[in-house]
Scaffold this active site. Structure first.
Site, PDB file in Angstrom:
ATOM      1  N   ASP A   1      -6.903   9.652   8.559  1.00 58.99           N
ATOM      2  CA  ASP A   1      -7.756   9.494   7.375  1.00 58.99           C
ATOM      3  C   ASP A   1      -7.713   8.056   6.880  1.00 58.99           C
ATOM      4  O   ASP A   1      -8.553   7.656   6.074  1.00 58.99           O
ATOM      5  CB  ASP A   1      -7.307  10.444   6.256  1.00 58.99           C
TER       6      ASP A   1
ATOM      7  N   HIS B   1     -11.012   7.829   4.879  1.00 62.02           N
ATOM      8  CA  HIS B   1     -10.162   7.770   3.691  1.00 62.02           C
ATOM      9  C   HIS B   1     -10.709   8.675   2.582  1.00 62.02           C
ATOM     10  O   HIS B   1     -11.030   8.225   1.485  1.00 62.02           O
ATOM     11  CB  HIS B   1     -10.029   6.327   3.189  1.00 62.02           C
TER      12      HIS B   1
ATOM     13  N   ARG C   1      -1.118   5.605   4.465  1.00 62.33           N
ATOM     14  CA  ARG C   1      -1.856   4.354   4.408  1.00 62.33           C
ATOM     15  C   ARG C   1      -1.956   3.813   5.833  1.00 62.33           C
ATOM     16  O   ARG C   1      -1.040   4.001   6.645  1.00 62.33           O
ATOM     17  CB  ARG C   1      -1.159   3.320   3.500  1.00 62.33           C
TER      18      ARG C   1
ATOM     19  N   ARG D   1      12.794   9.149   2.221  1.00 62.76           N
ATOM     20  CA  ARG D   1      13.630   7.952   2.164  1.00 62.76           C
ATOM     21  C   ARG D   1      15.109   8.310   2.090  1.00 62.76           C
ATOM     22  O   ARG D   1      15.955   7.662   2.706  1.00 62.76           O
ATOM     23  CB  ARG D   1      13.227   7.105   0.951  1.00 62.76           C
TER      24      ARG D   1
END
Length: 316
Positions: free
Chosen positions: A251, A275, A228, A169
């Site tokens: 994943d 996952h 995610r 970030r």
């Protein structure tokens, strides 16, 4: 201290828990182990759906700490508004780096070396030779350079990659080199042979790997998502996969899991694992160590680790 602590692991299986709290075992069962209003420290069940995890939170009027056993916190965010002000939300930094780093390397190597093709050929009794790309000498881009991103780079080092570029970030410098801000992605993506997503899911990263991001990836590049599912725009990814220009190892997916008829299952050049970045034999000992440390800190009124936010606090 007599307030309740809710644990998703039986307390008699965790050595070193401090004396004082009343420990209650709850791993998502329909019946609560006690009145949620008496809970002061809530450890969220692991790998359970969001509605189940947040179900008791609206009644936890005296809770002071919510501790996840995952690196991400998106599954508990819907319940945060129901909590009183001043509740500290902590994640599981330090628990999943080992397992997720291992899986990331497994997905990269399996994709590059064609392991899924070999497995299918074995089922057919076919000897499938050929020339495959190696991880050695590749340029790797890690998007999301927190503790998991660092763990992934640790595991890349022995594979003789040409270069690792890091994005987070905010810009900073580490012992291994610079970490670029997200705004540098357009110039970094065209140079990367392997792009690894290990960023948290936030409003800034939702859909980050969209059509523009994917179009900037070089021909033949591999996209690996251990973050995610919604970090990737599935429709845009499918469009690129169908051309054969890039490949992917996922994943996590969006939706998760995909319906049986979802085109992601049959897209060319994609490897999907269900996952499983975190749930391995490495999880439980590290989760227990985290809980023992956090609860001892809580009982002794010492600063907690991994505090992501405090409810009611200003974000200005």
């Amino acid at each position: 201290m007599t307030a309740d602590v809710w644990l998703p692991i039986p307390p008699d299986e965790i050595d070193g828990l401090p004396e004082g709290p009343d420990y209650r075992f709850w791993n998502g069962e329909e019946d609560f182990p006690a009145d949620p209003a008496d809970c002061a420290f809530y450890v969220v069940p692991y790998m359970k759906p969001s509605p189940l995890c947040v179900r008791p939170m609206g009644r936890m009027s005296n809770v002071r700490v919510v501790q996840t056993l995952s690196a991400g916190i998106d599954h508990v965010e819907p319940g945060l508004a129901r909590l009183p002000a001043g509740v500290r939300l902590c994640n599981a930094r330090g628990v999943h780096e080992t397992s997720t780093g291992e899986l990331t390397l497994a997905l990269i190597l399996a994709s590059l070396r064609g392991i899924p093709d070999f497995v299918r050929a074995q089922d057919r009794g076919e000897w499938l030779g050929g020339f495959r790309p190696a991880l050695a000498d590749k340029n790797v881009l890690i998007v999301g350079y927190g503790s998991i991103g660092e763990a992934i780079e640790d595991r890349l080092v022995p594979f003789e990659v040409a270069r690792v570029a890091r994005v987070a970030r905010s810009e900073r410098t580490t012992a291994r080199g610079p970490v670029h801000p997200l705004t540098d992605l357009p110039s970094l993506l065209p140079e990367a042979d392997v792009v690894i997503l290990s960023t948290p899911l936030t409003e800034a990263t939702r859909g980050l790997a969209g059509a523009d991001f994917l179009s900037r990836m070089k021909d033949g590049a591999l996209l690996v998502n251990v973050a995610r599912g919604p970090v990737v725009d599935t429709k845009a990814l499918l469009a690129e996969l169908e051309t054969g220009r890039i490949t992917a190892a996922l994943d996590v997916t969006d939706p998760e899991p995909p319906a049986r008829e979802h085109p992601l299952w049959r897209a060319p050049g994609v490897l999907i694992s269900p996952h499983v970045g975190g749930p391995t034999s490495a999880f439980l000992p590290r989760a227990k160590r985290l809980l023992v440390d956090q609860l001892n800190r809580y009982v002794n009124r010492e600063p907690l680790r991994n505090v992501i936010l405090t409810t009611g606090a200003s974000t200005d």
